[in-house]
Scaffold this active site. Structure first.
Site, mmCIF file in Angstrom:
data_model
loop_
_atom_site.group_PDB
_atom_site.id
_atom_site.type_symbol
_atom_site.label_atom_id
_atom_site.label_comp_id
_atom_site.label_asym_id
_atom_site.label_seq_id
_atom_site.Cartn_x
_atom_site.Cartn_y
_atom_site.Cartn_z
ATOM 1 N N ARG A 30 -10.460 0.848 -6.431
ATOM 2 C CA ARG A 30 -10.425 1.271 -4.954
ATOM 3 C C ARG A 30 -11.827 2.177 -4.917
ATOM 4 O O ARG A 30 -11.969 3.028 -5.767
ATOM 5 C CB ARG A 30 -9.174 2.094 -4.947
ATOM 6 C CG ARG A 30 -9.409 2.498 -3.220
ATOM 7 C CD ARG A 30 -8.043 3.397 -3.009
ATOM 8 N NE ARG A 30 -7.749 3.535 -1.564
ATOM 9 C CZ ARG A 30 -7.159 4.522 -0.826
ATOM 10 N NH1 ARG A 30 -6.897 5.505 -1.629
ATOM 11 N NH2 ARG A 30 -6.817 4.482 0.124
ATOM 12 N N ASN A 63 -2.051 13.436 3.936
ATOM 13 C CA ASN A 63 -2.963 13.971 5.017
ATOM 14 C C ASN A 63 -2.692 13.778 6.542
ATOM 15 O O ASN A 63 -3.518 13.969 7.429
ATOM 16 C CB ASN A 63 -4.738 13.612 4.905
ATOM 17 C CG ASN A 63 -5.273 14.056 3.551
ATOM 18 O OD1 ASN A 63 -4.910 15.150 3.301
ATOM 19 N ND2 ASN A 63 -5.957 13.093 2.803
ATOM 20 N N HIS A 115 -6.263 -0.363 5.792
ATOM 21 C CA HIS A 115 -6.048 0.229 7.139
ATOM 22 C C HIS A 115 -6.882 -0.548 8.136
ATOM 23 O O HIS A 115 -7.343 0.372 9.245
ATOM 24 C CB HIS A 115 -5.917 1.545 7.254
ATOM 25 C CG HIS A 115 -5.328 2.309 6.075
ATOM 26 N ND1 HIS A 115 -4.218 1.520 5.484
ATOM 27 C CD2 HIS A 115 -5.636 3.371 5.435
ATOM 28 C CE1 HIS A 115 -3.882 2.348 4.289
ATOM 29 N NE2 HIS A 115 -4.679 3.375 4.319
ATOM 30 N N HIS A 162 0.819 -1.064 0.218
ATOM 31 C CA HIS A 162 0.208 -0.054 0.225
ATOM 32 C C HIS A 162 0.804 1.142 -0.093
ATOM 33 O O HIS A 162 1.509 1.787 1.136
ATOM 34 C CB HIS A 162 -1.056 0.061 1.229
ATOM 35 C CG HIS A 162 -1.803 1.333 1.261
ATOM 36 N ND1 HIS A 162 -3.270 0.986 0.807
ATOM 37 C CD2 HIS A 162 -1.681 2.381 1.431
ATOM 38 C CE1 HIS A 162 -4.013 2.125 0.653
ATOM 39 N NE2 HIS A 162 -2.964 3.091 1.157
ATOM 40 N N ASP A 164 2.359 3.063 3.184
ATOM 41 C CA ASP A 164 1.225 4.033 3.258
ATOM 42 C C ASP A 164 2.010 5.410 2.386
ATOM 43 O O ASP A 164 1.680 6.567 2.563
ATOM 44 C CB ASP A 164 0.210 4.269 4.147
ATOM 45 C CG ASP A 164 -0.744 5.474 3.843
ATOM 46 O OD1 ASP A 164 -1.416 5.517 2.766
ATOM 47 O OD2 ASP A 164 -0.934 6.255 4.644
ATOM 48 N N HIS A 193 1.384 5.037 -2.733
ATOM 49 C CA HIS A 193 0.833 5.895 -3.528
ATOM 50 C C HIS A 193 2.099 6.523 -4.455
ATOM 51 O O HIS A 193 3.021 6.830 -3.817
ATOM 52 C CB HIS A 193 0.144 7.145 -2.963
ATOM 53 C CG HIS A 193 -1.005 6.711 -1.925
ATOM 54 N ND1 HIS A 193 -2.107 5.834 -2.411
ATOM 55 C CD2 HIS A 193 -0.787 6.648 -0.731
ATOM 56 C CE1 HIS A 193 -2.760 5.591 -1.267
ATOM 57 N NE2 HIS A 193 -2.069 5.987 -0.004
ATOM 58 N N THR A 237 -6.767 9.547 -3.747
ATOM 59 C CA THR A 237 -7.911 10.275 -4.366
ATOM 60 C C THR A 237 -7.527 11.877 -4.951
ATOM 61 O O THR A 237 -8.396 12.285 -5.716
ATOM 62 C CB THR A 237 -8.801 10.706 -2.799
ATOM 63 O OG1 THR A 237 -8.020 11.327 -2.062
ATOM 64 C CG2 THR A 237 -9.383 9.282 -2.356
HETATM 65 O O1 0GZ Z 1 -6.481 8.695 5.321
HETATM 66 C C1 0GZ Z 1 -6.164 9.387 4.186
HETATM 67 O O2 0GZ Z 1 -5.994 10.608 4.134
HETATM 68 C C2 0GZ Z 1 -5.683 8.607 3.183
HETATM 69 C C3 0GZ Z 1 -5.892 9.091 2.087
HETATM 70 C C4 0GZ Z 1 -5.925 8.510 0.556
HETATM 71 C C5 0GZ Z 1 -6.013 8.839 -0.639
HETATM 72 O O3 0GZ Z 1 -6.155 10.215 -0.539
HETATM 73 O O4 0GZ Z 1 -6.043 8.123 -1.480
HETATM 74 O O5 0GZ Z 1 -5.190 7.319 0.831
HETATM 75 C C6 0GZ Z 1 -5.127 6.807 1.945
HETATM 76 O O6 0GZ Z 1 -4.763 5.371 2.022
HETATM 77 C C7 0GZ Z 1 -5.452 7.465 3.274
#
Ligand code: 0GZ
Length: 303
Positions: free
Chosen positions: A120, A251, A177, A27, A246, A29, A73
Site C-alpha cells: 500500500r 480518524n 475508497h 478492507h 474499513d 485494519h 499508517t
Molecule cells: O482516511 C483515513 O484516515 C484512513 C487512514 C488509514 C490508515 O491510517 O491506514 O486507512 C484508511 O483506509 C483510511
C-alpha cells in the site's frame, strides 16, 4: 490513544442484508494491541487497540467469511501486527503490507508466506510525511515476480496531478475508497469522470467501493449521497470492484459508523445478486485467493 479518538462501534446491529456464502471484507485494519505491537514513531495518530480477535468476531457477526487486512499508517512499515493476524487467521485473511524500498527478496518471501498479496502507498497528505514517488517504482519492480498488486490511497483533487504516474504502474492497482470523491459534486461531473476514465482506460485498475462514512456529507442515517458514486463504479466495472468495512475506521471525527448498517447498504450499491456475488466473493477471491478460486473450478480471469 489520541484525546479526540473515536473508538469503533461497540455493538453493531446484526445486518438484515445477508452476504453471499464466502463473502470477503476486503478492507479492514488491525491496530496493535499497542503493548504487543507498538505503533510507529512517525505515525500521524495514535488509535485505540483493535485486535485480530475483535476483527474475527466482527467478521462472524456480519456474516462474512474472510478478511483482507490492510496495513494502517499508524504501524508504518512495521508489519508485525498484520503478519500476526494473518498467521492466526486459519487461512481466512490475506494482507496488504507497507514496505520500504530496501526490502529484500527474503523479507518479501516471508510476507508472502504469511499471506500478504499487495503493498500500500499513501498519497493522502495528512497521513504521511512524504509522498512515496521514488520508493514506489523500486518496490513495484520487486513485487512484480510475486504477482502482488499495489494499493493506492489518494484524494480526488490530487488525481489530475497523479494520473500519469499512477497509469505508469506495472501491476494490478487497487484504489482505496473510490479515490475519495467529493460527493457534493455531480456524479457525472468533471472530477468523478476522471476517476471513471482512469478505470475505463486502464483495465489493470480496481476500486474499493468503501467508506461511505468518510465521504458522505448527509451523514450516518443513510449515506444517500455516496450511493450514486458507488453504483456508477460497480455497474461499469463489475469485475474490478471490492467492498470493505474499513473497520476500525481510523480518524473518523464526525461519528462512528455502525458496521452492521454499512453491510445493509450493500444492496443499494450492488443492486442485483450477481453484482453482489462479484463484489463480495468472486472478485476478492480472484485477487487474494487465486489458487483456491481456480482449484474450485473458477476462472481467474484478468486480475
Ligand atoms: O482516511 C483515513 O484516515 C484512513 C487512514 C488509514 C490508515 O491510517 O491506514 O486507512 C484508511 O483506509 C483510511
Amino acid at each position: 490513544m489520541d484525546a479526540d479518538w473515536l473508538p469503533f462501534h461497540p455493538a453493531p446491529v446484526k445486518p438484515t442484508y445477508q452476504p453471499p456464502a464466502g463473502a470477503v471484507d476486503a478492507h479492514c485494519h488491525v491496530f496493535g494491541p499497542g503493548d504487543q505491537f507498538p505503533f510507529a514513531p512517525q505515525r500521524k495518530y495514535t488509535p485505540c487497540d483493535a485486535s485480530k480477535d475483535q476483527l474475527w468476531a466482527l467478521r462472524d457477526h456480519l456474516g462474512f467469511s474472510r478478511n483482507v487486512i490492510v496495513q494502517a499508517t499508524c504501524h508504518g512499515a512495521d508489519n508485525r501486527a498484520l503478519v500476526d493476524a494473518l498467521e492466526h487467521s486459519e487461512g481466512r485473511a490475506r494482507g496488504v503490507a507497507t514496505v520500504t524500498a530496501d526490502i529484500t527478496s527474503d523479507e518479501l518471501a516471508k510476507l508472502h508466506a504469511a499471506g500478504v498479496r499487495g503493498v500500500r502507498f499513501n498519497f493522502v497528505k495528512r497521513l504521511v510525511d512524504a509522498l512515496p514517488f521514488d520508493s514506489l517504482g523500486t518496490i513495484a519492480e520487486k513485487i512484480k515476480p510475486l504477482g502482488w498488486h499495489i494499493v493506492i490511497y489518494f484524494e480526488s483533487q490530487e488525481l489530475p496531478e497523479l494520473y500519469d504516474f499512477f497509469t505508469s504502474l506495472p501491476t494490478t492497482v487497487v484504489v482505496d475508497h473510490m479515490g475519495r470523491p467529493d460527493v457534493s459534486k455531480p456524479v457525472d461531473g468533471e472530477e468523478f469522470n476522471l476517476f471513471v476514465k482512469l478505470m475505463q482506460e486502464n483495465p489493470n485498475f480496481w476500486s474499493k467501493v468503501s467508506c461511505p462514512e468518510r465521504l458522505s456529507l448527509t451523514g450516518p442515517s443513510t449515506y444517500d449521497d455516496v450511493v450514486p458514486f458507488a453504483r456508477r463504479i460497480v455497474e461499469n466495472f463489475p469485475d474490478r470492484v471490492l467492498w470493505g468495512t474499513d473497520w476500525p475506521h481510523p480518524n473518523m471525527k464526525s461519528h462512528m459508523p455502525d458496521d452492521g448498517e454499512l453491510v445493509n447498504m450493500i444492496p443499494r450499491i450492488a443492486v442485483t445478486e450477481e453484482l453482489q456475488r462479484k463484489l463480495l466473493v468472486d472478485n476478492p477471491m480472484r485477487l487474494y485467493w487465486p489458487e483456491e478460486w481456480q482449484a474450485a473450478g473458477n476462472n481467474t480471469g484478468e486480475k
